[in-house]
Design an enzyme around this catalytic site. Structure first.
Site, PDB file in Angstrom:
ATOM      1  N   ASN B 149       0.848  -1.187   0.000  1.00 58.76           N
ATOM      2  CA  ASN B 149       0.000   0.000   0.000  1.00 58.76           C
ATOM      3  C   ASN B 149       0.876   1.226   0.000  1.00 58.76           C
ATOM      4  O   ASN B 149       1.992   1.221   0.514  1.00 58.76           O
ATOM      5  CB  ASN B 149      -0.926   0.013   1.226  1.00 58.76           C
ATOM      6  CG  ASN B 149      -0.261   0.588   2.447  1.00 58.76           C
ATOM      7  OD1 ASN B 149      -0.154   1.809   2.591  1.00 58.76           O
ATOM      8  ND2 ASN B 149       0.230  -0.279   3.317  1.00 58.76           N
ATOM      9  N   ILE B 151      -0.710   4.664   0.595  1.00 58.92           N
ATOM     10  CA  ILE B 151      -1.810   5.620   0.740  1.00 58.92           C
ATOM     11  C   ILE B 151      -1.248   7.037   0.800  1.00 58.92           C
ATOM     12  O   ILE B 151      -1.829   7.971   0.250  1.00 58.92           O
ATOM     13  CB  ILE B 151      -2.620   5.318   2.021  1.00 58.92           C
ATOM     14  CG1 ILE B 151      -3.000   3.835   2.091  1.00 58.92           C
ATOM     15  CG2 ILE B 151      -3.843   6.209   2.123  1.00 58.92           C
ATOM     16  CD1 ILE B 151      -3.844   3.338   0.969  1.00 58.92           C
ATOM     17  N   CYS B 210       6.639   5.668   8.348  1.00 62.34           N
ATOM     18  CA  CYS B 210       5.837   5.488   7.138  1.00 62.34           C
ATOM     19  C   CYS B 210       6.753   5.543   5.919  1.00 62.34           C
ATOM     20  O   CYS B 210       7.420   6.544   5.698  1.00 62.34           O
ATOM     21  CB  CYS B 210       4.766   6.564   7.022  1.00 62.34           C
ATOM     22  SG  CYS B 210       3.789   6.381   5.513  1.00 62.34           S
ATOM     23  N   LYS B 245       6.354   3.524  16.826  1.00 55.85           N
ATOM     24  CA  LYS B 245       6.291   2.413  15.874  1.00 55.85           C
ATOM     25  C   LYS B 245       7.580   2.325  15.081  1.00 55.85           C
ATOM     26  O   LYS B 245       7.978   3.279  14.414  1.00 55.85           O
ATOM     27  CB  LYS B 245       5.097   2.629  14.933  1.00 55.85           C
ATOM     28  CG  LYS B 245       4.717   1.407  14.098  1.00 55.85           C
ATOM     29  CD  LYS B 245       3.339   1.628  13.492  1.00 55.85           C
ATOM     30  CE  LYS B 245       2.876   0.452  12.663  1.00 55.85           C
ATOM     31  NZ  LYS B 245       1.505   0.660  12.154  1.00 55.85           N
ATOM     32  N   ILE B 271       6.079  -4.170  13.726  1.00 54.52           N
ATOM     33  CA  ILE B 271       6.819  -3.266  12.857  1.00 54.52           C
ATOM     34  C   ILE B 271       5.866  -2.531  11.917  1.00 54.52           C
ATOM     35  O   ILE B 271       4.725  -2.948  11.749  1.00 54.52           O
ATOM     36  CB  ILE B 271       7.824  -4.072  11.972  1.00 54.52           C
ATOM     37  CG1 ILE B 271       7.084  -5.128  11.179  1.00 54.52           C
ATOM     38  CG2 ILE B 271       8.929  -4.637  12.797  1.00 54.52           C
ATOM     39  CD1 ILE B 271       7.906  -5.903  10.179  1.00 54.52           C
ATOM     40  N   GLY B 323       2.478  -7.557  12.316  1.00 50.57           N
ATOM     41  CA  GLY B 323       3.083  -8.065  11.090  1.00 50.57           C
ATOM     42  C   GLY B 323       2.545  -9.425  10.709  1.00 50.57           C
ATOM     43  O   GLY B 323       3.014 -10.437  11.207  1.00 50.57           O
ATOM     44  N   GLY B 345      -3.702  -6.302  11.195  1.00 45.37           N
ATOM     45  CA  GLY B 345      -3.810  -5.277  10.159  1.00 45.37           C
ATOM     46  C   GLY B 345      -4.443  -5.794   8.888  1.00 45.37           C
ATOM     47  O   GLY B 345      -5.657  -5.918   8.783  1.00 45.37           O
TER      48      GLY B 345
END
Lengths: 284, 398
Positions: B149, B151, B210, B245, B271, B323, B345
């Site tokens: 992803n 985003i 990110c 994170k 992670i 994860g 997730g």
């Protein structure tokens, strides 16, 4: 929106690589409107981690049957073709916002390119039930890829264009639109992005070509519906059903966006149906 | 004729609002039997495994499924799954299964299909100081055993998030942890400051990792001193429980984790996604609009396990593992490697009910093993420490 166990009752290949599957899922058949979709979980034995979104092709509340029409494009759809009758699939749906038909519209023009038929097919049923006249313009590569007219309601006028001229008009389906744009009160389209883009351009120039005065309230009086609202969509001449690679399908992951004039739009929540003037089409 | 209003994602009234519970004063909340529909339990015999594919669906609403007896249910209720992720400040979760940032929106989107209140905690979508439109589509694609992803941190900005969702979160029993992203230390500090004291915000998860934006803070996760600086700055700005994170996109994560602990973080999340790439079908360009994307899903689980295993040996603050969790075995693996809680997730996309079910399955597993808490399951796979935690990682400098 709910999780439904949909039992496969019929599966057949209607065109090369294109399948029509019927599922018994009364919860979906009664609650769905044309333009909405379901998010189908595939068997994840082979590492498929995402569900697959499909337009609801038809939904019959009387029998509880919904159908999906898809092309095998990868491992998920190939897995789907191997599901046997009696097996149940995990479907999340109905999702997304449906087509909005103006109650005053008498003549509906549906424009489908290839598999785009799956996106507008159910609207034909709804419109005929509501006593409207429906013309479907359909474009495909060649005669061998044309959606069988036997799968459409009898009341529909079905006009075909093929890229190679092997059936119907020789050329793109968008070439046919100008003939019908005066007849049509509203148009609804689903298909490849370039087709929708061309249709959007045609739709934006329609009023000028036809010399149509703006109907309804006079300008400046009353409030206008905000862009993207149901009311605004209902007044739009062209609504398009868009597709995008999708994650959650409920609006949480922001993965399936398309670029709208006011910013990113989630295909799964604000769409998959949009009024054509909501989308920021690339400038020609 | 008035147009019928189309209800979009927000303000779903079915998300049971319970306004007299204050988020900021955590109390011990043992799940009551009445909250838990009986049919949600798998019988506590054998290891409850997640079934997948068509066979799992066939069991939906199966009336012949064995239901726990009254005695078994009472035994299940006695099992303590609660966990405090911030022992100094109080971030008490009813169970150790969280939902990961970016996969569960703001908690309201899945409200129609999931009993959100039964999740341990919700990490909301990454929130920045100013609104962000995110990256060009396409933004997601499936990969073998996972997904990419990119985003690009699309979000309406911290003020809009507080205004829109704060009142909703305030009425929830489930704690909401706001995931915070930024381009500079000042950004992080300002967002944290604005979140401080907002009713309904139970904590902050600092997203310094990110991989999908040019300046998305990844620079803070790959450098020990930068990670220390941003953590310390946010620590000074807020008294909210603070999770940080980690990124897996580093050579050695241990010195960074150590630095984050020293800078005052209450817990570590490990992670974030691994940086990856997909190619377009015609092979003329990268598939994703942003070229690079973050890899998540079962494919990254071994990487996440390795990092949790390493971090658990150098820090003493709680570790929240994330994860590729798709079933109870994954949860138990992460617990064994030293995590005290686990985030789910990508698997939510295929199976929205998974986070709630995992809590039930963990409870059943504890009962099966004769445990009255899940704590004995934590850290069982770690090497036995003979002395103080190894400082080898902390000495490492790239």
């Amino acid at each position: 929106m709910r999780l439904v166990a949909a039992e496969l009752v019929d599966s057949r290949q209607i065109l090369p690589g294109q399948w029509l599957q019927s599922f018994h899922a009364p919860e979906l058949a009664t609650g769905s409107r044309a333009g909405q979709f379901v998010h189908v979980r595939t068997g994840d034995y082979s590492g498929l981690v995402l569900r697959r979104p499909f337009s609801i092709n038809t939904a019959d509340p009387a029998t509880g049957i919904v159908t999906l029409h898809f092309r095998t494009v990868g491992r998920g759809t190939e897995w789907l073709t191997r599901v046997r009758e009696g097996e149940k699939l995990d479907m999340l749906g109905p999702l997304g916002r449906p087509f909005e038909v103006d109650p005053r519209s008498r003549h509906l023009l549906l424009i489908a390119g290839g598999l785009g038929m799956a996106g507008v097919r159910m609207l034909a049923d709804e419109a005929i039930r509501d006593g409207r006249q429906v013309t479907i313009l359909f474009g495909a590569l060649s005669a061998g890829h044309v959606y069988p007219s036997s799968l459409l309601p009898d009341e529909v006028e079905y006009v075909v264009a093929t890229d190679d001229g092997s059936l119907g008009h020789h050329g793109y389906v968008t070439d046919l639109v100008q003939e019908y744009e005066a007849w049509a009160d509203q148009a609804f389209a689903c298909g490849p992005y370039p087709m929708l883009e061309r249709l959007a351009r045609l739709a934006s120039g329609r009023r000028d070509r036809l010399g149509v005065a703006k109907l309804g309230r006079k300008r400046g009086r009353g409030k206008t519906d905000p862009l993207g609202s149901t009311g605004a969509r209902r007044k739009a001449f062209l609504q398009v059903s868009m597709e995008q690679t999708m994650g959650c399908a409920v609006g949480a992951c922001l993965g399936c966006t398309v670029i709208g004039v006011e910013g990113p739009l989630r295909v799964c929540r604000e769409g998959p149906v949009f009024a054509s003037d909501e989308i920021a089409w690339p400038q020609a | 004729m008035k147009a019928k209003k189309t209800v979009i994602a927000f303000g779903d009234m079915r998300l049971g609002v319970d306004s007299d519970r204050s988020r900021r004063t955590p109390t011990v909340r043992k799940p009551k039997g009445a909250m838990v529909p009986v049919d949600r339990f798998k019988p506590p015999v054998g290891r409850a495994r997640v079934e997948t594919g068509a066979s799992a669906v066939a069991d939906l609403g199966n009336p012949t499924a064995v239901q726990p007896t009254m005695a078994e249910r009472e035994a299940l209720d006695r099992i303590d799954l609660s966990v405090d992720l911030a022992p100094d400040r109080g971030l008490l979760l009813a169970n150790p299964i969280l939902v990961a940032s970016g996969t569960f929106g703001y908690g309201v989107e899945y409200g129609e299909v999931v009993d959100v209140q039964r999740i341990g905690a919700i990490c909301c979508k990454g929130t920045t100081l100013r609104p962000r439109a995110g990256n060009q589509p396409p933004r997601v694609t499936e990969t073998p055993g996972g997904m990419l992803n990119s985003i690009g941190l699309q979000n309406p900005g911290v003020d809009a998030v507080i205004e829109k969702y704060g009142p909703i979160w305030q009425g929830w029993k489930v704690p909401v942890i706001v995931n915070v992203a930024g381009e500079s230390i000042e950004d992080y500090v300002e967002v944290a400051r604005r979140l401080d004291g907002v009713p309904g915000v139970a904590g902050i998860e600092l997203n310094i990792s990110c991989p999908n934006v040019g300046k998305g803070g990844l620079q803070f996760a790959i450098d020990r001193d930068a990670a220390r600086a941003v953590t310390a700055a946010v620590r000074r700005a807020t008294e909210l429980p603070l999770l940080v994170k980690l990124s897996p996109n580093v050579a050695d994560v241990r010195p960074i984790a150590k630095a984050i602990e020293e800078a005052g973080a209450d817990a570590i999340t490990a992670i974030n996604t691994l940086s990856g790439l997909a190619v377009s079908p015609d092979r003329t360009r990268a598939f994703l609009g942003n070229t690079y994307g973050g890899l998540s899903g079962p494919a990254v689980k071994p990487v996440a396990l390795r990092i949790v295993y390493e971090v658990a040996q150098v820090v003493s603050i709680p570790i929240v593992a994330i994860g590729g969790v798709t079933n109870l075995d994954d949860v138990l693996d992460f617990l064994a490697c030293g995590a005290v809680a686990v985030q789910v997730g990508t698997a939510i996309f295929a199976d929205p009910e998974l986070p709630v079910r995992l809590g039930d399955e963990l409870r059943a597993e504890c009962l099966r093993r004769g445990l009255d808490s899940y704590r004995p399951l934590i850290g069982t796979a770690l090497p036995q420490r003979t002395g103080p935690a190894s400082a080898k990682g902390a000495e490492y400098r790239p």
